[in-house]
Design a protein around this motif. Structure first.
Motif, PDB file in Angstrom:
ATOM      1  N   THR A   8       0.842  -1.188   0.000  1.00 12.94           N
ATOM      2  CA  THR A   8       0.000   0.000   0.000  1.00 12.94           C
ATOM      3  C   THR A   8       0.884   1.247   0.000  1.00 12.94           C
ATOM      4  O   THR A   8       1.740   1.396   0.865  1.00 12.94           O
ATOM      5  N   GLU A  57      -3.675   3.160  -4.794  1.00 17.31           N
ATOM      6  CA  GLU A  57      -3.539   2.828  -3.372  1.00 17.31           C
ATOM      7  C   GLU A  57      -2.620   1.633  -3.151  1.00 17.31           C
ATOM      8  O   GLU A  57      -1.799   1.634  -2.248  1.00 17.31           O
ATOM      9  N   GLN A  58      -2.752   0.614  -3.995  1.00 15.60           N
ATOM     10  CA  GLN A  58      -2.038  -0.634  -3.757  1.00 15.60           C
ATOM     11  C   GLN A  58      -1.497  -1.215  -5.059  1.00 15.60           C
ATOM     12  O   GLN A  58      -2.164  -1.190  -6.088  1.00 15.60           O
ATOM     13  N   ASN A  88      -1.663  -8.701  -0.050  1.00 17.28           N
ATOM     14  CA  ASN A  88      -0.805  -8.081  -1.047  1.00 17.28           C
ATOM     15  C   ASN A  88      -0.300  -9.092  -2.071  1.00 17.28           C
ATOM     16  O   ASN A  88       0.395  -8.738  -2.999  1.00 17.28           O
ATOM     17  N   SER A  97      -6.315  -3.790   1.308  1.00 21.91           N
ATOM     18  CA  SER A  97      -4.948  -3.323   1.131  1.00 21.91           C
ATOM     19  C   SER A  97      -4.059  -3.601   2.336  1.00 21.91           C
ATOM     20  O   SER A  97      -2.874  -3.350   2.297  1.00 21.91           O
TER      21      SER A  97
END
Length: 329
Positions: free
Chosen positions: A46, A70-71, A83, A226
């Motif tokens: 993130t 964002e990610q 992730n 995230s």
């Protein structure tokens, strides 16, 4: 932008070539060298306010798109890490019906409505170019960058980013509000009743601490996947609710997301327990969540054997929740 200059709020684990090959085998794709280098060096994760804004992207209608990144998926730390490109991103791609001609690699933090992908077989765009997808309009792709490396170079600071205070607990106004909500916000009648039913003196404090940990993330009171901070609020709230009324299925606890999903009468669902809690004056909703995140939580807890079906519905095991309470105390 050099990879060493990229800042994260929740970072994956850098890895070696063996792990990259494992990811490629699972996704059935060879990753471009620049993306492999990114994962090996940073692990993905993130992004911080320093490098999360993507500006100057031209849409097909001539308008300019200014949006956040964002990610960026990469290598996770554990099974509870959202992730992982091979596991989590693949799950989301299936849930969000991302075309198989592209590879889902990131999201702007808007849940299932928008995403970023690497092109493999889509005509009209360069191979391994980065595309923006509007998931509410299937087939709508916008070229963001002709390579992953160029994509990273386009990332800029948000207007709220202050380099003088970065890394020193800089809190946005929204994050401050979420933290106050976690600590002092009103709880729904259903959550209050559930907490009381646990007969654990400090259980409200534990629930609020789990919400506080979520509020500390840049995603705030939004379960977008995230970071793993959303898993514990889900655990402690579900276990409390099962003391009053067990859920007969995932759908029973999640609530009817779609109009054609019938409601089974369960009053202790996600909206009544969490979305209607941690509210300050003037707030309409607390913790938000999309359906994919809820399904992931259920799937992981079932696979781990800590959420089991009983004659009285699905229940989290007491010995499992004891470890979560110990972590949050």
């Amino acid at each position: 932008m050099k990879l060493s200059q990229i800042e994260f709020t929740h970072q994956g684990k850098p890895c070696g070539s063996f792990r990259i090959r494992s990811i490629e085998e699972k996704i059935g794709r060879k990753l471009p060298e620049d993306y492999k280098k990114f994962i090996k060096t940073t692990g993905g994760g993130t992004l911080s306010l320093k490098n999360t804004t993507l500006a100057g992207i031209s849409l097909s209608d001539g308008d300019e798109l200014e949006i956040n990144v964002e990610q960026i998926f990469g290598n996770g730390h554990s099974e509870d890490d959202d992730n992982d490109l091979a596991d989590y991103a693949s799950f989301l791609a299936e849930e969000w019906e991302i075309p198989t001609k592209v590879l889902l690699i990131g999201n702007p933090g808007a849940g299932m409505h928008e995403s970023y992908a690497l092109n493999y077989d889509l005509e009209g765009f360069p191979p391994h170019s980065v595309l923006y997808l509007d998931n509410d309009e299937p087939g709508q792709f916008t070229l963001v960058a002709e390579s992953f490396e160029t994509f990273l170079q386009k990332l800029k600071p948000t207007p709220d980013y202050d380099p003088d205070t970065a890394g020193q607990g800089q809190l946005s106004e929204k994050m401050q509000q979420d933290i106050t909500g976690a600590r002092e916000g009103t709880l729904s009648p259903q959550l209050k009743e559930s907490i009381a039913a646990t007969h654990i003196a400090d259980y409200e404090e534990i629930v609020r601490r789990a919400a506080y940990n979520l509020a500390l993330t840049e995603g705030g009171f939004g379960v977008w996947g995230s970071n793993p901070a959303w898993l514990h609020p889900r655990d402690v709230v579900y276990w409390a609710a099962q003391q009053v009324q067990s859920s007969s299925s995932l759908e029973s606890f999640n609530w009817p997301f779609w109009e054609d999903t019938p409601w089974d009468g369960n009053e202790y669902q996600f909206p009544t327990l969490i979305r209607s809690s941690f509210l300050l004056e003037g707030d309409f909703a607390g913790v938000a969540c999309n359906e994919a995140m809820l399904r992931i939580w259920w799937k992981r807890r079932m696979e781990a054997g800590v959420l089991t079906e009983t004659s009285d519905g699905f229940k989290l095991k007491d010995d499992y929740i004891a470890t979560i309470l110990e972590t949050l105390r």
